[in-house]
Design an enzyme around this catalytic site. Structure first.
Site, PDB file in Angstrom:
ATOM      1  N   ILE A  15       0.920  -1.305   0.105  1.00  0.00           N
ATOM      2  CA  ILE A  15       0.380   0.247  -0.161  1.00  0.00           C
ATOM      3  C   ILE A  15       1.001   0.899  -0.021  1.00  0.00           C
ATOM      4  O   ILE A  15       1.522   1.288   0.979  1.00  0.00           O
ATOM      5  CB  ILE A  15      -0.813   0.656   1.440  1.00  0.00           C
ATOM      6  CG1 ILE A  15      -1.961  -1.117   1.285  1.00  0.00           C
ATOM      7  CG2 ILE A  15      -1.728   1.222   1.201  1.00  0.00           C
ATOM      8  CD1 ILE A  15      -2.960  -1.537   2.431  1.00  0.00           C
ATOM      9  N   HIS A  16       0.902   2.052  -0.997  1.00  0.00           N
ATOM     10  CA  HIS A  16       1.373   3.565  -1.357  1.00  0.00           C
ATOM     11  C   HIS A  16       0.612   4.415  -2.003  1.00  0.00           C
ATOM     12  O   HIS A  16      -0.165   4.046  -2.026  1.00  0.00           O
ATOM     13  CB  HIS A  16       2.709   2.838  -2.095  1.00  0.00           C
ATOM     14  CG  HIS A  16       2.472   2.814  -2.824  1.00  0.00           C
ATOM     15  ND1 HIS A  16       2.947   3.096  -4.297  1.00  0.00           N
ATOM     16  CD2 HIS A  16       2.734   0.979  -3.259  1.00  0.00           C
ATOM     17  CE1 HIS A  16       2.290   2.280  -5.523  1.00  0.00           C
ATOM     18  NE2 HIS A  16       2.287   0.880  -5.329  1.00  0.00           N
ATOM     19  N   GLY A  17       0.956   5.532  -2.363  1.00  0.00           N
ATOM     20  CA  GLY A  17       0.449   6.270  -2.756  1.00  0.00           C
ATOM     21  C   GLY A  17      -0.430   6.031  -3.652  1.00  0.00           C
ATOM     22  O   GLY A  17      -2.294   6.369  -3.771  1.00  0.00           O
ATOM     23  N   ALA A  20      -3.330   3.819  -2.651  1.00  0.00           N
ATOM     24  CA  ALA A  20      -4.086   3.956  -1.426  1.00  0.00           C
ATOM     25  C   ALA A  20      -4.584   4.569  -2.212  1.00  0.00           C
ATOM     26  O   ALA A  20      -6.161   4.716  -1.661  1.00  0.00           O
ATOM     27  CB  ALA A  20      -3.250   4.341  -0.557  1.00  0.00           C
TER      28      ALA A  20
END
Length: 162
Positions: A15-17, A20
């Site tokens: 989960i990253h920018g 997400a």
């Protein structure tokens, strides 16, 4: 019936920018399920992943066996999810156990010793290649896209160059 799998993604950053915000919003999901035997055992990483989720989206970090178990559970009927994996070996394991989805998006697989870079964000070894070949033989589309707005690139075509 069962889980409404909107995206299956391999990305060792999990989960990253992009995941997400952009993917989750565009795909109108309710839950992100991280499927990883290793991450399940890492309490710090699990906590950080749960904190990285966008507002209103629940995050679960579960081992491969639990994903196989919940796949047909009526409690999850029509729950809209993104499944995140760190590697294709665990994706192949859930497919072998009967979990069905039409495609896998490959975002990032970092370089470690013994792996070969096939793009600027994807490194593979023999076990990864074996898993990808298995998935392709099941009729699953294997597409490379870092972000949702990128054009799809066929992983198997990229692999043929190496």
């Amino acid at each position: 019936m069962g889980i409404d799998i909107r995206l299956v993604r391999i990305d060792d950053r999990l989960i990253h920018g992009q995941v997400a915000t952009v993917w989750a919003k565009r795909l109108d999901i309710q839950r992100i399920i991280v499927v990883s035997d290793a991450v399940t055992k890492d309490n710090l990483r699990k906590t950080l992943l749960q904190q990285a989720a966008p507002p209103g989206i629940k995050v679960n970090v579960i081992p491969v066996a639990k994903m196989i178990e919940i796949y047909s559970n009526q409690l999850f009927n029509n729950v809209r999810v993104i499944l995140l994996f760190t590697n294709p070996i665990e994706v192949a394991a859930v497919v072998k156990a009967g979990v069905v989805f039409p495609s896998v998006n490959i975002g990032a697989m970092g370089y470690t010793t013994g792996k070969k870079m096939i793009s600027n964000t994807i490194a593979v070894d023999a076990a990864d290649l074996e898993a990808f070949n298995y998935l392709e033989k099941q009729g699953i589309e294997l597409e490379i896209r870092k972000v949702i707005t990128d054009s799809k690139q066929n992983l198997m075509s990229v692999l043929k160059k190496y």
